[in-house]
Each structure stands twice: as structure tokens, then as C-alpha cells.
Design an enzyme around this catalytic site. Structure first.
Site, PDB file in Angstrom:
ATOM      1  N   GLU A 192       0.814  -1.216   0.000  1.00  9.16           N
ATOM      2  CA  GLU A 192       0.000   0.000   0.000  1.00  9.16           C
ATOM      3  C   GLU A 192       0.851   1.270   0.000  1.00  9.16           C
ATOM      4  OE1 GLU A 192      -2.679  -0.442   3.296  1.00  9.16           O
ATOM      5  OE2 GLU A 192      -3.975  -1.832   2.202  1.00  9.16           O
ATOM      6  N   GLU A 195      -6.221  -7.572  -1.448  1.00 10.32           N
ATOM      7  CA  GLU A 195      -6.580  -7.807  -0.047  1.00 10.32           C
ATOM      8  C   GLU A 195      -8.087  -7.668   0.116  1.00 10.32           C
ATOM      9  OE1 GLU A 195      -4.716  -5.281   2.796  1.00 10.32           O
ATOM     10  OE2 GLU A 195      -2.698  -5.527   1.994  1.00 10.32           O
TER      11      GLU A 195
END
Length: 712
Positions: free
Chosen positions: A464, A556
Site C-alpha cells: 500500500e 486484499e
């Protein structure tokens, strides 16, 4: 004469807190060695960590049981000296002739001072780097050697804010180390930040010539009918004379009844000047229609044993290296139809269904046996990929070995996470780790450690977040694809040779794509915005709806993961056996209120007021722990089966893959897992195994159409 080869030093270690030892490292390894496990010395966990050693000796309570972790002194309160430890062992090694020996540490967290027979060496910083020291000239004449290592914790262990948070106060991100250790929404803090000699220690005996870091690459042409095996090795002549060396590459495959079939043998002669190192590229070895390595569900995981041996004239075998190698080609591009990242193996597209992997054990109590069970569980769920999350480890060769065996593709991230590297309140380290050169050194060494594994499919800069610009640019350059891996396979040998402006084994890697971050370039929306997730209970039918997730590949998406009642009883005292309170809201939804121990172990509720009615209450109000956990297993099964079936429903038309957050827990957590830390499966395991079977018939819960799917 000592035996040529490697000997692990994994037993007989002692440990002691540095503040309780008045002796110097020179004294410990000459005149005053410890005689055994008597205070302050104790039996040590090597490989392992300081906290693992303290748990082993019952000097602190098990941090994974109940609220015990709160009773253990955190490094933020104790200071780094409290977790600075001596580790001591002895080993026998006596050389003869032109033999040489190296002392090897595959990883230490975070820096160390090494003493051997009174001689000192500093082992520099970095959790993910190897250390190899030539100790030939400092071995004891009688062959009995004393070794002491003073291990220091990370430089920036950080503090744990009262409100918790992702990665604590983010200070650990200033070091090149695992970042989960300050705690996350699925993990309590690790009190020593994993200080220790946490990976393999060994001595390796060679003759005059030493082999280092061979690189194996297979290139294909003629529709995979013919293949070259390319190999480049680093050779070091440790002697004072020119070594006339015969380098042999042998490739074998194992048949039934342990019979080895020799597939290829070739030798080359070369001279290596005294005291020098050279990189040598062997002539490519040719194979006709070798058995290919395939991911789980697509075919067999065929592996060949490659052995490279260096024989020196007048000495004999000087060094040898071996590795299991799979002939396969992995391609990864952004799919035009979906915008998601598409993977091909041996020219065949593969729909990715897998999970996010943190690490096997939060205290780094790693073993081949545990790795084997972990990876086999994933294969048994019919998964085909595991993502090694950037806040965890550069996973170990043993992990990759079993991924090779069981056919799990691996997405390996480097040690950047958005939570600790560039965002948060206050904003965390916007420029990543303080020492960029150290980060790159660890990254390049990790590539060399892992690059020969068939299962390794993808390098990713961070979780991320992308690495700082200079690090990212360096990684993009270091991991650029060789021309042979930028296009389709060659149709002829002449085409192959035209593309091969340089042997691909001379690259640092050159065979796998590098992507800058987990939400860039074909993952999530591809631009780094927060378009992964969600991480909570869902209505099963929602997974099938067209507006559930807009992008082609979700790296995710997570949900619940309550274990069975026996696990709760094994990991918590009786006060932790109380099931949540079911608080009825005016809206008609239920709010679950867990007991404090469940809350500490990151319990995630089976309801979301305003959106999802309590999924456990659907089966009746639970009476006790056994009833609650049994109903939770029903929900686990349907939740994860529906999740995977929802993605499968739009295979190739909307999606190219999905990775579930997460498949397992590195401690006794209560969310996001298909088996618990004790290796007992939840029903989510079976829901995934059903939904991801190679040929699957399913009911679309939104349309009520019956659908069929195939893995490829």
C-alpha cells in the site's frame, strides 16, 4: 581433513542478558567461557529470538496465551539494553591442506559483535542480509572453537501508543526490519522486536575455490519443446596460487524407488588467479521437452536437481552447490479486458485465487516441519498464490522450497508498508528507512537468496505504498526483465539467439516482473488509492453483485476467522471463554461486544450494524462457547466460499484474481484465518477448498443461476 560442505550450528547455544555479564567477548571466547546453562546463562533458541529464548526458559509467560503479553516488558519501556543479549556456542573444526572455512549467518536482527577465539568482527545492521566470514586463520589449533555473538535490537524499536494503531508509532520503519512487530489491527506488539540470531547459522568448508550464489535461468523456444538452462556462478580462489578448475554442472531427476536419472552433464575448464573472484557463465545446457513445473491445479510440480561442482587440479572437489529447479516461464501483464494484472505460466493464463501471508510464527520460531504444514494447507485449499506482505519477512528458502513442492506461486514484497512509510497520524517516515543504501543491499541480497525458486513469481516494492523514489528507481533498474522475458517465447533457435544480447543468468534476476506497490499497475485501481478491502463480515450474496468490487485484481479482501472452541480453551484462561454479548440496537441490528481477552486478540464481529445482520444469530442465539464456535464455523464456511465463488463468477470478464486477507495468524488471533496458530483448520478452510476446486459448479447467490468454472 574436515569434510567439504556445510554444517549447521543449531544446537548447544547459550544466552545471557548483556547487562548481567561482566566479561568481554574476548574473555568469553578465550579464558572464561560459560560452562553451561547456569544463571545468568540459559539455553538459547538459535535460530530464534531473545523473546523466544525467554519463553523457552519460562522466564516470561507465553505471550500468545490470554493477556500474558501485557505482563512482558516492552522494549520501549525497558530500553534497548534489556533485550541486548549474548549468544554463545562451541564447534569443532580442524582443517588440513588447502582447506578454508566460512562462518555464515543467514540473518541477524539487527546488528552484532562477533567474537571467535578472541578475535572480534562487527556484523553490520540490517535484518535481511547474510553475513559470511572467512575464519580459516582464527580457528583454534586443536579444532575446538569458542564463538560469542552480542546481538543488538533494531535502532528504532519505537513505542506503542495507548490507542494502538498500525505499526505503533511507525519508528520501526526507519530501520530495514520487519514492521509488524510494533503491533497491527491483527497482531499484538512483539516486545523484543524480534531481536536475535533468527535464521540459520552454519560453517562451510571448501577447498581453494569457493562457489557463491549461482543463478539458474531457463529459456524456452519452439513452443516449449526445447529449453536452455543458463547458469552463472561467482568463484573465489582463496589460495595463493592459480587454481586450475574444472566446473561441472549436472542435472538429474528422481524416478521411483529413489533412482536418479542423469539428464545433462557438462564440464568447463578455467583458471582463477590467486586471491581473486570472478563471475563465470557456463555454456547453456540444452534439454528437449523437459517436464515443466506448473502451479497447483494446473499440472505437476516437476523439479530437477541441479548440482554445480568445482574440482581443483591437485586438490579434488573444492566446493559443491545444489538446488531443486523447475523449468517454467512466468509472465505478468495488465489485462486489456479487465484492467487487472494477468499471470501466465508456461504460456497458459492462470486465474489467481490465494491469500496474504504474514509469517509462520510471530516469535520467528520457524521450522521446516511448520513450513511444510503451512504450505500444504494452502495447496489443500486449492490456492495457487501466496503474497508475502511487506510488513513481514523476506521469506526463507525453506518456505520457498515447499512452495516449489506444492505449486504455490509467491508474490514477494520488500519491507515498505504505507502505515510505517509515508502516512498515518502523525505522518510516518515519508522517505522510508533512514539508510537507503542498506535497504538496497538487503534487497539485492534477498534476490540472490531466493531467485532460483520456481514458485517465486513477482517482486513488489511495498504494501500500500511505493518505496522512496531513489530506491524504487534502483529496484526497477536492478530487476528489469531480460529481453527473453519481455516477449513471447522464441519460435526458433535463431530468434532466441537474436534476443539473447546477454546471458539471462548474468542479470540479478531478469525473469520476473517488478511492481512498485501492492495497489499499483494492475492491482486494485492501479493508482495507489485505497481500493483494496473490505475487511469485515459481508452478506454472502453481495460477493456476486456487479458493484461489489470494481477492479480487476483485489490484493486484499478480508473477513472473520473464529477458531474452534478447543483452540480458545488452549490459548485463553477460563475468563476468556465467555462469548460476546449480543446487544440489540434500535435499528434491529446486533452489536457484538467481546470479552477483553477476545478484544486483545483482535476479534472481528460476525455482524455490521446497518449493513449485515448477525450471521451467528441466523442459526439461533448461541448458548455457550462450543455452540458459538460451532455456529461461527458455519458462517466461516459460507462466507469464504461465497467470496471465492463471487470472484470466480466473473473470471476473465471482470476479474483476474483475488488474494484473501489473510490465510493464517502468526499468533493466537481471532480474525482472518483458515487455520489457527495451533494448526487447527477453521471451516473457512473447507469453504475455500470447495470454491477453488479446479472444476467447480456453483450457485450464483445474486442471480440464482448455476455456473461452472475451470481453474485455467
Amino acid at each position: 581433513m574436515a569434510k567439504i560442505g556445510k554444517t549447521r550450528l543449531d544446537s548447544g547455544w547459550l544466552a545471557a542478558r548483556s547487562t548481567e555479564i561482566d566479561l568481554t567477548g574476548v574473555q568469553l571466547t578465550t579464558t572464561h567461557p560459560p560452562s553451561g546453562p547456569s544463571s545468568p546463562w540459559m539455553e538459547a533458541a538459535v535460530p530464534g529470538t531473545v523473546l523466544g529464548t525467554l519463553v523457552k526458559n519460562k522466564l516470561v509467560p507465553d505471550p500468545f496465551y490470554g493477556l500474558n503479553n501485557e505482563a512482558i516488558l516492552d522494549i520501549a519501556d525497558s530500553g534497548r539494553e534489556y533485550y541486548t543479549f549474548w549468544f554463545f556456542t562451541t564447534f569443532e573444526c580442524k582443517l588440513s591442506g588447502n582447506q578454508h572455512v566460512n562462518l555464515n549467518f543467514r540473518a541477524i536482527n539487527y546488528s552484532a559483535e562477533l567474537y571467535l577465539n578472541g578475535h572480534k568482527e562487527n556484523l553490520p545492521k540490517g535484518m535481511f542480509r547474510r553475513h559470511s566470514l572467512d575464519i580459516t586463520d582464527i580457528l583454534h589449533p586443536d579444532g575446538k572453537n569458542l564463538l560469542a555473538v552480542l546481538v543488538h535490537p533494531p535502532d528504532h524499536p519505537g513505542t506503542i501508543p495507548p490507542e494502538g494503531g498500525q505499526g505503533g508509532d511507525h519508528e520501526i520503519g526507519k530501520d530495514v526490519a520487519a514492521q509488524y512487530v510494533e503491533g497491527w489491527d491483527w497482531m499484538a506488539p512483539i516486545r523484543d522486536r524480534n531481536t536475535g540470531i533468527w535464521d540459520e547459522v552454519s560453517i562451510s568448508v571448501t577447498g581453494p575455490v569457493k562457489i557463491t550464489d549461482p543463478h539458474l535461468v531457463s529459456s524456452f523456444f519452439d513452443d516449449y519443446g526445447r529449453v536452455y538452462l543458463h547458469s552463472t556462478v561467482e568463484l573465489e580462489n582463496k589460495s595463493s596460487w592459480t587454481a586450475e578448475c574444472t566446473l561441472t554442472l549436472q542435472v538429474t531427476t528422481e524416478l521411483e524407488n529413489d533412482v536418479l536419472l542423469v539428464e545433462n552433464v557438462q564440464t568447463e575448464e578455467l583458471s582463477i588467479p590467486p586471491g581473486t573472484s570472478k563471475q563465470h557463465t557456463l555454456l547453456p545446457a540444452f534439454f528437449y521437452k523437459p517436464n515443466l513445473w506448473w502451479p497447483n491445479g494446473m499440472g505437476k510440480q516437476s523439479l530437477y536437481n541441479v548440482v554445480i561442482t568445482a574440482d581443483v587440479k591437485g586438490f579434488g572437489e573444492s566446493d559443491s552447490w545444489s538446488h531443486h529447479f523447475g523449468f517454467r516461464k512466468i509472465e505478468s501483464v495488465i489485462d486489456n479486458a479487465t484492467g487487472g494484472r494477468l499471470f501466465k505460466v508456461n504460456g497458459q493464463p492462470i486465474f489467481i485465487r490465494g491469500g496474504n501471508w504474514i509469517l509462520s510464527d510471530g516469535l520467528l520460531r520457524l521450522s521446516k516441519e511448520r513450513y511444510m504444514a503451512d504450505i500444504k494447507f494452502h495447496a489443500d485449499m486449492n490456492f495457487n498464490m501466496m503474497r508475502c506482505w511487506g510488513g513481514g519477512l523476506a521469506e526463507r528458502p525453506e518456505f520457498y522450497h515447499y512452495c516449489d513442492i506444492y505449486g504455490l506461486l509467491v508474490w514477494q514484497e520488500f519491507w515498505i508498508t504505507g502505515d510505517c512509510d509515508g502516512r498515518g497520524i502523525p505522518v510516518s517516515n515519508p522517505n522510508g528507512p533512514l539508510d537507503h543504501d542498506l535497504f538496497l543491499l538487503c534487497a539485492r541480497d534477498t534476490v540472490k537468496l531466493l531467485r532460483n525458486h520456481a514458485s517465486l513469481a513477482l517482486w513488489v516494492g511495498g504494501n500500500e505504498q511505493v518505496p522512496p523514489k531513489d530506491i524504487n528507481t534502483a529496484l526497477e533498474n536492478d530487476l528489469q526483465l531480460h529481453p527473453l522475458f519481455r516477449t513471447e517465447i522464441a519460435k526458433s533457435e535463431e530468434d532466441l539467439l537474436l534476443k539473447s544480447d546477454q546471458d539471462p543468468s548474468q542479470y540479478l534476476d531478469g525473469t520476473r516482473v517488478y511492481v512498485q506497490g501492492s495497489m499499483w499497475d494492475g492491482f486494485a485501481n492501479g493508482k495507489g488509492d485505497f481500493t483494496d478491502g473490505p475487511y469485515e463480515i459481508q452478506n454472502p450474496e453481495d460477493f456476486f453483485k456487479d458493484d461489489y468490487y470494481k477492479y480487476g485484481f483485489n490484493p486484499e479482501v478480508g473477513s472473520v476467522g473464529m477458531p474452534v472452541a478447543a483452540t480458545i480453551r488452549a490459548t485463553m484462561p477460563p475468563e476468556g471463554w465467555a462469548i460476546p454479548l449480543f446487544k440489540k440496537l434500535a435499528s434491529g441490528f446486533i452489536e457484538e461486544v467481546p470479552n477483553p481477552i477476545w478484544d486483545y486478540h483482535k476479534y472481528i464481529p460476525y455482524s455490521k450494524p446497518g449493513k449485515v445482520h448477525d450471521q451467528i444469530e441466523m442459526y439461533g442465539h448461541p448458548k455457550n462457547l462450543d455452540d458459538f464456535c460451532e455456529k461461527a464455523q458455519l458462517v466461516n464456511y459460507f462466507q469464504y466460499r461465497a467470496l471465492l465463488e463471487g470472484w470466480t463468477s466473473r473470471m476473465w470478464t471482470k476479474y483476474t484474481g483475488v488474494l484473501i486477507w489473510k490465510t493464517q495468524n502468526p499468533w493466537t488471533g481471532l480474525r482472518g484465518q483458515f487455520y489457527d496458530h495451533l494448526h487447527d483448520q477453521t471451516a473457512g478452510f473447507y469453504g475455500c477448498r470447495c470454491a477453488a476446486e479446479p472444476v467447480h459448479v456453483q450457485l450464483n447467490l445474486a442471480s440464482y443461476f448455476v455456473e461452472t468454472s475451470s481453474q485455467m
